[in-house]
Design a protein around this motif. Sequence first.
Motif, PDB file in Angstrom:
ATOM      1  N   GLU A 100       0.870  -1.175   0.000  1.00 36.71           N
ATOM      2  CA  GLU A 100       0.000   0.000   0.000  1.00 36.71           C
ATOM      3  C   GLU A 100       0.901   1.216   0.000  1.00 36.71           C
ATOM      4  N   PRO A 101       0.892   2.053  -1.010  1.00 36.12           N
ATOM      5  CA  PRO A 101      -0.041   2.109  -2.127  1.00 36.12           C
ATOM      6  C   PRO A 101       0.224   0.992  -3.145  1.00 36.12           C
ATOM      7  N   ALA A 102      -0.833   0.570  -3.797  1.00 32.34           N
ATOM      8  CA  ALA A 102      -0.754  -0.547  -4.743  1.00 32.34           C
ATOM      9  C   ALA A 102       0.200  -0.250  -5.896  1.00 32.34           C
ATOM     10  N   SER A 103       0.382   1.009  -6.240  1.00 32.91           N
ATOM     11  CA  SER A 103       1.269   1.379  -7.348  1.00 32.91           C
ATOM     12  C   SER A 103       2.731   1.007  -7.070  1.00 32.91           C
ATOM     13  N   ALA A 104       3.085   0.782  -5.802  1.00 38.13           N
ATOM     14  CA  ALA A 104       4.457   0.432  -5.432  1.00 38.13           C
ATOM     15  C   ALA A 104       4.713  -1.072  -5.448  1.00 38.13           C
ATOM     16  N   GLY A 105       3.709  -1.876  -5.661  1.00 38.44           N
ATOM     17  CA  GLY A 105       3.908  -3.313  -5.525  1.00 38.44           C
ATOM     18  C   GLY A 105       3.277  -4.089  -6.645  1.00 38.44           C
ATOM     19  N   PRO A 106       3.245  -5.402  -6.480  1.00 41.70           N
ATOM     20  CA  PRO A 106       3.749  -6.185  -5.344  1.00 41.70           C
ATOM     21  C   PRO A 106       5.276  -6.205  -5.314  1.00 41.70           C
ATOM     22  N   LEU A 107       5.815  -6.559  -4.153  1.00 37.83           N
ATOM     23  CA  LEU A 107       7.258  -6.643  -3.971  1.00 37.83           C
ATOM     24  C   LEU A 107       7.635  -8.033  -3.478  1.00 37.83           C
ATOM     25  N   THR A 108       8.747  -8.548  -3.998  1.00 35.57           N
ATOM     26  CA  THR A 108       9.240  -9.872  -3.615  1.00 35.57           C
ATOM     27  C   THR A 108      10.612  -9.724  -2.981  1.00 35.57           C
ATOM     28  N   ILE A 109      10.805 -10.324  -1.806  1.00 38.88           N
ATOM     29  CA  ILE A 109      12.085 -10.207  -1.099  1.00 38.88           C
ATOM     30  C   ILE A 109      13.197 -10.933  -1.844  1.00 38.88           C
ATOM     31  N   LEU A 110      14.274 -10.201  -2.064  1.00 40.83           N
ATOM     32  CA  LEU A 110      15.490 -10.761  -2.629  1.00 40.83           C
ATOM     33  C   LEU A 110      16.466 -11.080  -1.505  1.00 40.83           C
ATOM     34  N   SER A 111      16.542 -10.147  -0.514  1.00 38.70           N
ATOM     35  CA  SER A 111      17.460 -10.359   0.611  1.00 38.70           C
ATOM     36  C   SER A 111      16.889  -9.704   1.860  1.00 38.70           C
ATOM     37  N   ALA A 112      17.250 -10.268   2.999  1.00 33.01           N
ATOM     38  CA  ALA A 112      16.857  -9.718   4.302  1.00 33.01           C
ATOM     39  C   ALA A 112      18.037  -9.907   5.240  1.00 33.01           C
ATOM     40  N   ARG A 113      18.440  -8.817   5.883  1.00 29.21           N
ATOM     41  CA  ARG A 113      19.554  -8.907   6.832  1.00 29.21           C
ATOM     42  C   ARG A 113      19.398  -7.832   7.891  1.00 29.21           C
ATOM     43  N   TRP A 114      19.976  -8.109   9.035  1.00 27.75           N
ATOM     44  CA  TRP A 114      19.931  -7.162  10.148  1.00 27.75           C
ATOM     45  C   TRP A 114      21.217  -6.356  10.188  1.00 27.75           C
ATOM     46  N   ASN A 115      21.088  -5.051  10.368  1.00 28.60           N
ATOM     47  CA  ASN A 115      22.223  -4.161  10.594  1.00 28.60           C
ATOM     48  C   ASN A 115      21.985  -3.546  11.963  1.00 28.60           C
ATOM     49  N   LYS A 116      22.638  -4.102  12.973  1.00 31.57           N
ATOM     50  CA  LYS A 116      22.368  -3.776  14.376  1.00 31.57           C
ATOM     51  C   LYS A 116      20.909  -4.125  14.660  1.00 31.57           C
ATOM     52  N   ASP A 117      20.072  -3.158  15.010  1.00 32.28           N
ATOM     53  CA  ASP A 117      18.662  -3.442  15.313  1.00 32.28           C
ATOM     54  C   ASP A 117      17.724  -3.089  14.169  1.00 32.28           C
ATOM     55  N   ILE A 118      18.268  -2.849  12.985  1.00 37.67           N
ATOM     56  CA  ILE A 118      17.454  -2.413  11.851  1.00 37.67           C
ATOM     57  C   ILE A 118      17.431  -3.505  10.790  1.00 37.67           C
TER      58      ILE A 118
ATOM     59  N   GLU B 268      13.904   4.930  -2.913  1.00 34.28           N
ATOM     60  CA  GLU B 268      13.354   6.163  -2.328  1.00 34.28           C
ATOM     61  C   GLU B 268      11.852   6.280  -2.587  1.00 34.28           C
ATOM     62  N   THR B 269      11.368   5.781  -3.715  1.00 33.40           N
ATOM     63  CA  THR B 269       9.941   5.873  -4.041  1.00 33.40           C
ATOM     64  C   THR B 269       9.087   4.988  -3.130  1.00 33.40           C
ATOM     65  N   LEU B 270       9.714   4.059  -2.409  1.00 32.33           N
ATOM     66  CA  LEU B 270       8.981   3.149  -1.522  1.00 32.33           C
ATOM     67  C   LEU B 270       8.803   3.707  -0.114  1.00 32.33           C
ATOM     68  N   ARG B 271       9.475   4.800   0.216  1.00 33.47           N
ATOM     69  CA  ARG B 271       9.440   5.336   1.578  1.00 33.47           C
ATOM     70  C   ARG B 271       7.984   5.516   2.045  1.00 33.47           C
ATOM     71  N   GLY B 272       7.679   4.940   3.216  1.00 29.41           N
ATOM     72  CA  GLY B 272       6.341   5.065   3.789  1.00 29.41           C
ATOM     73  C   GLY B 272       5.358   3.994   3.340  1.00 29.41           C
ATOM     74  N   ALA B 273       5.735   3.183   2.364  1.00 31.68           N
ATOM     75  CA  ALA B 273       4.836   2.130   1.887  1.00 31.68           C
ATOM     76  C   ALA B 273       4.645   1.068   2.969  1.00 31.68           C
ATOM     77  N   LYS B 274       3.479   0.459   2.979  1.00 28.66           N
ATOM     78  CA  LYS B 274       3.158  -0.581   3.958  1.00 28.66           C
ATOM     79  C   LYS B 274       3.194  -1.940   3.272  1.00 28.66           C
ATOM     80  N   LEU B 275       3.791  -2.921   3.962  1.00 29.21           N
ATOM     81  CA  LEU B 275       3.894  -4.278   3.435  1.00 29.21           C
ATOM     82  C   LEU B 275       2.899  -5.188   4.143  1.00 29.21           C
ATOM     83  N   PHE B 276       2.108  -5.914   3.334  1.00 36.55           N
ATOM     84  CA  PHE B 276       1.100  -6.829   3.864  1.00 36.55           C
ATOM     85  C   PHE B 276       1.347  -8.224   3.308  1.00 36.55           C
ATOM     86  N   ILE B 277       0.968  -9.232   4.091  1.00 34.55           N
ATOM     87  CA  ILE B 277       0.967 -10.608   3.598  1.00 34.55           C
ATOM     88  C   ILE B 277      -0.465 -11.103   3.638  1.00 34.55           C
ATOM     89  N   GLU B 278      -0.760 -12.058   2.785  1.00 36.50           N
ATOM     90  CA  GLU B 278      -2.049 -12.736   2.821  1.00 36.50           C
ATOM     91  C   GLU B 278      -1.912 -13.903   3.789  1.00 36.50           C
TER      92      GLU B 278
END
Length: 188
Positions: free
Chosen positions: A40-58, A73-83
Amino acid sequence: MQLQVARIGKPHGIRGEVTVQVLTDAPGDRFVPGTEFVVEPASAGPLTILSARWNKDILLLGFEEIETRNEAETLRGAKLFIETEELEDDDDEGWYEHELVGLEARVGSEVVGKIAALTTLPVQDLLTVKTPEGKEILVPFVEQIVPEVNVAEGYVLITPPPGLFGINEEGGAADGEEAASSQAGDDD
């Protein structure tokens, strides 16, 4: 059912990674390569994870669809949902932002605004109440101040301490100081 699991923050590096605010108790299960999110917003997705890693607590996520910092930068503020068919938490002590946004904020029987957002912080969460005048008031989302959330009937009951709404309003601290000094003068 759609369940919000994250909100995208700022870009990290030049290869399109982003920081995310994690809104799930099971990040190890939710953020694995190949997972697809409704956005959300739908125009930014759907998105598929390529990589996930922790940098300290982030948590940093890379997406198959995003290759550059400018795209990230265009994704800033977008919300990620799963079904999901499952409920992530069976306890009655937690709510998700999508369940709260739009509910009436009531003090007693008076409607003082609508819930505009839930901000999840390490110490305590905050509800943003948008008043009919368009002001945004931050309310600590703790049981002493928000003793009742009734999603079915569409409201949140707030028992604010004196001055809570005035302190959070623009210019509210000065108004509160004037009120305090005028009360002190009344005792003379």
